[in-house]
Write a protein that holds these residues in place. Structure first.
Motif, PDB file in Angstrom:
ATOM      1  N   GLN A 133       0.542  -1.016   0.032  1.00 18.23           N
ATOM      2  CA  GLN A 133      -0.477   0.175  -0.038  1.00 18.23           C
ATOM      3  C   GLN A 133       0.384   1.354   0.203  1.00 18.23           C
ATOM      4  N   HIS A 134       2.234   0.733   0.267  1.00 20.61           N
ATOM      5  CA  HIS A 134       3.118   2.252   1.188  1.00 20.61           C
ATOM      6  C   HIS A 134       3.935   1.825  -0.203  1.00 20.61           C
ATOM      7  N   ASP A 135       4.883   2.828  -1.006  1.00 22.94           N
ATOM      8  CA  ASP A 135       5.864   2.508  -1.883  1.00 22.94           C
ATOM      9  C   ASP A 135       7.230   3.283  -1.004  1.00 22.94           C
ATOM     10  N   PRO A 136       7.876   1.757  -0.759  1.00 26.03           N
ATOM     11  CA  PRO A 136       8.588   2.620   0.939  1.00 26.03           C
ATOM     12  C   PRO A 136       9.684   3.632  -0.654  1.00 26.03           C
ATOM     13  N   TRP A 137      10.168   3.865  -1.666  1.00 21.74           N
ATOM     14  CA  TRP A 137      10.985   4.413  -2.205  1.00 21.74           C
ATOM     15  C   TRP A 137      10.101   6.170  -2.544  1.00 21.74           C
ATOM     16  N   LEU A 138       8.688   5.906  -2.322  1.00 22.79           N
ATOM     17  CA  LEU A 138       7.910   7.535  -2.225  1.00 22.79           C
ATOM     18  C   LEU A 138       8.313   7.929  -0.603  1.00 22.79           C
ATOM     19  N   ARG A 139       8.151   7.376   0.315  1.00 25.08           N
ATOM     20  CA  ARG A 139       8.281   7.335   1.492  1.00 25.08           C
ATOM     21  C   ARG A 139       9.628   8.008   2.092  1.00 25.08           C
ATOM     22  N   LEU A 140      10.288   7.686   1.003  1.00 23.76           N
ATOM     23  CA  LEU A 140      12.179   7.691   1.487  1.00 23.76           C
ATOM     24  C   LEU A 140      12.140   9.318   1.115  1.00 23.76           C
ATOM     25  N   LEU A 141      11.872   9.229  -0.050  1.00 20.29           N
ATOM     26  CA  LEU A 141      11.456  10.772  -0.642  1.00 20.29           C
ATOM     27  C   LEU A 141      10.684  12.033   0.312  1.00 20.29           C
ATOM     28  N   GLU A 142       9.374  11.830   0.619  1.00 20.52           N
ATOM     29  CA  GLU A 142       8.789  12.215   1.070  1.00 20.52           C
ATOM     30  C   GLU A 142       9.707  12.269   2.211  1.00 20.52           C
ATOM     31  N   GLN A 143      10.009  11.399   3.148  1.00 19.27           N
ATOM     32  CA  GLN A 143      10.378  11.666   4.751  1.00 19.27           C
ATOM     33  C   GLN A 143      11.756  13.144   3.591  1.00 19.27           C
ATOM     34  N   ALA A 144      12.659  13.358   3.316  1.00 24.10           N
ATOM     35  CA  ALA A 144      14.018  14.303   2.042  1.00 24.10           C
ATOM     36  C   ALA A 144      12.976  15.384   2.231  1.00 24.10           C
ATOM     37  N   ARG A 145      11.668  15.432   1.475  1.00 19.09           N
ATOM     38  CA  ARG A 145      11.541  17.228   0.873  1.00 19.09           C
ATOM     39  C   ARG A 145      10.752  17.047   2.653  1.00 19.09           C
ATOM     40  N   LYS A 146      10.325  16.166   3.730  1.00 19.33           N
ATOM     41  CA  LYS A 146      10.224  17.734   5.029  1.00 19.33           C
ATOM     42  C   LYS A 146      10.976  18.173   5.610  1.00 19.33           C
ATOM     43  N   ARG A 147      11.872  17.487   5.322  1.00 14.41           N
ATOM     44  CA  ARG A 147      13.743  17.391   6.064  1.00 14.41           C
ATOM     45  C   ARG A 147      13.948  19.283   5.325  1.00 14.41           C
TER      46      ARG A 147
ATOM     47  N   ALA B  18      12.105  20.791   3.516  1.00 14.89           N
ATOM     48  CA  ALA B  18      10.738  22.673   4.126  1.00 14.89           C
ATOM     49  C   ALA B  18      11.605  22.984   4.991  1.00 14.89           C
ATOM     50  N   ARG B  19      11.733  21.916   5.644  1.00 15.08           N
ATOM     51  CA  ARG B  19      12.269  22.718   7.308  1.00 15.08           C
ATOM     52  C   ARG B  19      13.872  23.689   6.871  1.00 15.08           C
ATOM     53  N   THR B  20      13.942  23.568   5.917  1.00 16.08           N
ATOM     54  CA  THR B  20      15.525  24.338   6.159  1.00 16.08           C
ATOM     55  C   THR B  20      14.937  25.219   4.802  1.00 16.08           C
ATOM     56  N   GLY B  21      13.901  26.148   4.655  1.00 20.73           N
ATOM     57  CA  GLY B  21      13.351  27.008   3.090  1.00 20.73           C
ATOM     58  C   GLY B  21      13.890  26.248   1.983  1.00 20.73           C
ATOM     59  N   ILE B  22      13.716  24.847   1.527  1.00 22.44           N
ATOM     60  CA  ILE B  22      13.639  24.363   0.226  1.00 22.44           C
ATOM     61  C   ILE B  22      11.871  23.759   0.217  1.00 22.44           C
ATOM     62  N   ASP B  23      11.053  24.721  -0.497  1.00 26.39           N
ATOM     63  CA  ASP B  23      10.133  23.919  -0.440  1.00 26.39           C
ATOM     64  C   ASP B  23       9.462  23.300  -1.967  1.00 26.39           C
ATOM     65  N   SER B  24       8.653  22.482  -1.546  1.00 23.33           N
ATOM     66  CA  SER B  24       8.128  21.217  -2.935  1.00 23.33           C
ATOM     67  C   SER B  24       6.470  20.654  -2.390  1.00 23.33           C
ATOM     68  N   THR B  25       6.011  20.245  -3.979  1.00 20.77           N
ATOM     69  CA  THR B  25       5.230  19.654  -3.956  1.00 20.77           C
ATOM     70  C   THR B  25       5.518  18.010  -4.571  1.00 20.77           C
ATOM     71  N   PRO B  26       4.734  16.649  -4.063  1.00 20.95           N
ATOM     72  CA  PRO B  26       4.425  15.484  -3.760  1.00 20.95           C
ATOM     73  C   PRO B  26       4.625  15.681  -5.237  1.00 20.95           C
ATOM     74  N   ALA B  27       4.469  16.249  -6.483  1.00 18.00           N
ATOM     75  CA  ALA B  27       5.153  16.235  -8.124  1.00 18.00           C
ATOM     76  C   ALA B  27       6.044  16.671  -8.192  1.00 18.00           C
ATOM     77  N   THR B  28       7.180  16.916  -7.307  1.00 13.82           N
ATOM     78  CA  THR B  28       8.724  17.455  -7.562  1.00 13.82           C
ATOM     79  C   THR B  28       9.704  16.535  -7.391  1.00 13.82           C
ATOM     80  N   SER B  29      10.457  16.358  -8.104  1.00 13.11           N
ATOM     81  CA  SER B  29      11.463  14.738  -8.392  1.00 13.11           C
ATOM     82  C   SER B  29      12.385  15.179  -7.976  1.00 13.11           C
ATOM     83  N   PRO B  30      13.501  14.335  -6.705  1.00 15.09           N
ATOM     84  CA  PRO B  30      14.675  14.525  -6.741  1.00 15.09           C
ATOM     85  C   PRO B  30      15.589  14.839  -7.642  1.00 15.09           C
TER      86      PRO B  30
END
Length: 688
Positions: free
Chosen positions: A588-602, A604-616
């Motif tokens: 149900q949950h793609d582990p690759w997407l989950r790892l990317l989501e962790q990086a996105r959230k971290r 975001a705390r440094t000021g780099i905003d993104s959306t789920p459509a933003t690629s690595p």
């Protein structure tokens, strides 16, 4: 702004930081043992840990192995000199502490660290040899989390991963293991007490003794620890009737009271001949370990208490004994009768043993007895009348009740009756029995506990060591043995109300009590209620309660086989459920997407905003734009993440992302590839 000390710790290499953390955890685990170990061992362990910490801070070399061998030989000799053996509980714990502290002095590789970890787990468990209190359990849970954090940290990749990350992983593992631990606790077959090892029987604990020397119970009264808790099923008897019977002392050598001689001929035996009447009082006792076979019951119990795992027998003097010493917390149900009589109703040969006095002691008390016998007012008085005379003397003669009467000399009864006129319960009881025997009245001393206090939080009646008491039994023709408490004549509040002599409190406790007496009492009652809950539901989870649990869930005659079947079924069910959840979660949950989501959230705390459509690749470009070369490691990791998901060639480390990617082909990364990416992610140094 970091303080110099904190800045120094932050600048330490990983080996130094991890070593200091491990030393702190070991110190925490060993701290409760400090008061139980030989002084040289406690001081030596502290010095070695501080020395090892200094070596880690300064980056100095560890001592040569020959010096460790010398220290080991010296500590082995010191252990043997302190305990007289290298075996047994106390010597074993001392050696364990010695080994773990010396092992820190050769902490050079991961292999050495693993040895220290597992020795730390053993040291943590050894604390429960001495105490299974809630406070010990909580402190050892903290120690367990510390050791798990150090163990997880040792398995983390190179670099300098933060300890907080290892602590989160350790906490997660502990939480995931908690349900399995609970199942094992509830269903694993209960065996003999793990913590009541045989060597415990050689070590005395706080409590009453099989003998009584004048002044001994006054010392015990300074101990405010809990001796037992009582739960009454119905109405609680008045406090003045709460006499919990213990050892009965009948032989006197001039200084010490001892039980009746076991070598007496059978014709001297005095059968209990217990007769009870009135309303029975059912209750349940939770008794702390005493290393003695004594079972404390309210006077008087005609039937054997229900004590799982033990067999109880009543002696001729009404004392109840278990078939083996009480080395673990036990709970038993009993029924007592406040109204009772016992002993021979008529004069028999065996009563002579309760009149004997050693020659050459207490001449003035003997003279007082002769004077009373010659007094025309008491010439025809029976035992009850002479008892009343002695009680009146105590009540009206200026006698006082105190914890500190001073040291008594050879003639303790003479000093009490004529000189000091003050004492604790055993001074009063001993002097009273000596006077009765001098009057040719059979008498003996009964020790035990009297009174206690109600805990309003949980409804249990708490009996402390400070409630230890000594009273008297006097034989009267036609009635048998009758209880007489001479202390009540000197200090009626000792048995009739909540008035106890208490040891002086410490400065902190006294200040807190003076500031808010009600709050202090409520805090103490709440803490003791919590401790009682721990004792009732955890420490006293016996085989009987385990089998009763099986009855409650439908087993008619549960046994070991049912426990084993239920335990195996629960473990298999948990394993299947865990495997099914892992399969479902992955589907149900793609582990690759989950790892990317962790990086996105971290990010975001440094000021780099993104959306789920933003690629690595887009995130990597933003990192380089904002942080430049400082963000290069994170840029490379994001590009590797994209490469694992889409076929194509990843750029070499240090390359930019100005080229245009070809049309990607989506693939599913393997477990190994994802695991490698997670390891790299955990050791990344994120730009500030």
């Amino acid at each position: 702004m970091l303080t110099p000390g904190l800045a120094t710790l932050r600048s330490l290499p990983r080996d130094g930081r991890d070593t200091l953390f491990l030393l702190a955890v070991i110190g925490w685990v060993l701290l409760p043992q400090a008061g139980r170990l030989p002084l040289w061992c406690s001081l030596g362990a502290g010095v070695v840990l501080l020395w090892r910490g200094w070596l880690a801070l300064d980056g100095r070399a560890l001592p040569a192995k020959r010096w460790l061998l010398v220290l080991l030989v010296l500590t082995l000799a010191a252990t043997y000199a302190s305990h007289g053996t290298l075996l047994g509980r106390d010597a074993g714990v001392t050696l364990l502490v010695v080994l773990i502290t010396l092992k820190t002095l050769e902490l050079r590789a991961r292999r050495d660290a693993f040895v220290v970890f597992f020795l730390g787990f053993f040291c943590m468990l050894s604390n429960f040899f001495y105490s299974q209190s809630l406070l010990t359990a909580v402190s050892m849970v903290i120690g367990l989390l510390g050791l798990l954090t150090a163990l997880v940290n040792a398995h983390m990749p190179v670099g300098k991963p933060p300890l907080a990350q290892a602590a989160r992983t350790a906490g997660t593992l502990a939480l995931l293991g908690a349900p399995l631990m609970l199942v094992l606790f509830v269903l694993f077959p209960r065996m003999a007490p793990l913590w009541g090892v045989p060597s415990d029987a050689m070590t005395g604990r706080s409590g009453l003794s099989a003998s009584m020397e004048v002044g001994s119970i006054a010392t015990l009264a300074m101990d405010n620890s809990v001796a037992m808790r009582i739960k009454f099923e119905g109405e609680t008897p008045p406090q003045r009737e709460l006499y919990l019977r213990g050892p009965v002392l009948s032989s006197f050598d001039g200084r010490q009271w001892l039980p009746l001689r076991a070598s007496l001929p059978a014709r001297y035996a005095l059968p209990a001949d217990l007769q009870v009447s009135g309303q029975p009082v059912p209750y349940e006792v939770t008794l702390q370990p005493t290393n003695q076979p004594w079972l404390f019951l309210l006077e008087a119990a005609a039937q054997s208490p229900v004590l799982p795992g033990y067999r109880a027998v009543m002696q001729d003097d009404l004392q109840w004994l278990a078939n083996r010493p009480i080395t673990d917390l036990v709970r038993y149900q009993a029924v007592s009768y406040p109204h009772f009589s016992h002993g021979p109703a008529q004069q028999v040969l065996g009563l002579q043993e309760f009149v004997d006095l050693p020659p050459g002691f207490n001449p003035r008390t003997l003279a007082l007895a002769s004077e009373l016998r010659r007094d025309p007012r008491y010439a025809q008085a029976d035992a009850a009348g002479l008892v009343q005379v002695a009680m009146d003397r105590l009540r009206l003669g200026g006698y006082s009740y105190t914890l500190e009467p001073g040291a008594y000399g050879r003639n303790t009864a003479d000093e009490f009756w004529f000189d000091r006129k003050e004492g604790f319960c055993e001074h009063i009881a001993s002097s009273f029995v000596i006077l009765m025997r001098a009057l040719d009245i059979p008498a003996r001393i009964v020790t035990g506990y009297q009174g206690g206090e109600m805990n309003a939080v949980d409804g249990f009646w708490v009996v402390r060591q400070s409630d230890a008491h000594a009273w008297v039994e006097v034989w009267q023709a036609g009635r048998g043995w009758m209880r007489v408490d001479p202390t009540s004549a000197v200090a009626p509040g000792r048995t009739g109300a909540f008035q106890r002599l208490a040891p002086p409190r410490g400065a902190v406790a006294q200040a807190f009590g003076n500031l808010s007496p009600n709050l202090s009492g409520r805090v103490r009652a709440t803490w003791e209620a919590v401790n009682n809950g721990w004792s009732q539901w955890v420490l006293n989870y016996t085989q009987g309660r385990q089998l009763n649990l099986l009855k409650d869930i439908g087993f008619e005659s549960p046994g070991w086989e049912d426990l084993a079947t239920l335990l195996i079924g629960a473990v298999v069910l948990a394993s299947v459920a865990g495997g099914g959840w892992a399969w479902w979660e992955r589907s149900q949950h793609d582990p690759w997407l989950r790892l990317l989501e962790q990086a996105r959230k971290r990010l975001a705390r440094t000021g780099i905003d993104s959306t789920p459509a933003t690629s690595p690749r887009q995130l990597a470009r933003q990192v380089l734009q904002k942080y430049g070369p400082q963000g290069q490691p994170l840029h490379d990791w994001l590009m590797q993440l994209e490469m694992q998901r889409y076929a194509g060639t990843a750029p070499s480390p240090g390359a930019t992302t100005t080229t245009t990617a070809t049309t990607p082909v989506r693939v599913q990364p393997t477990h190994r590839q994802l695991g490698h990416l997670r390891q790299q992610y955990s050791r990344l140094r994120w730009p500030a």
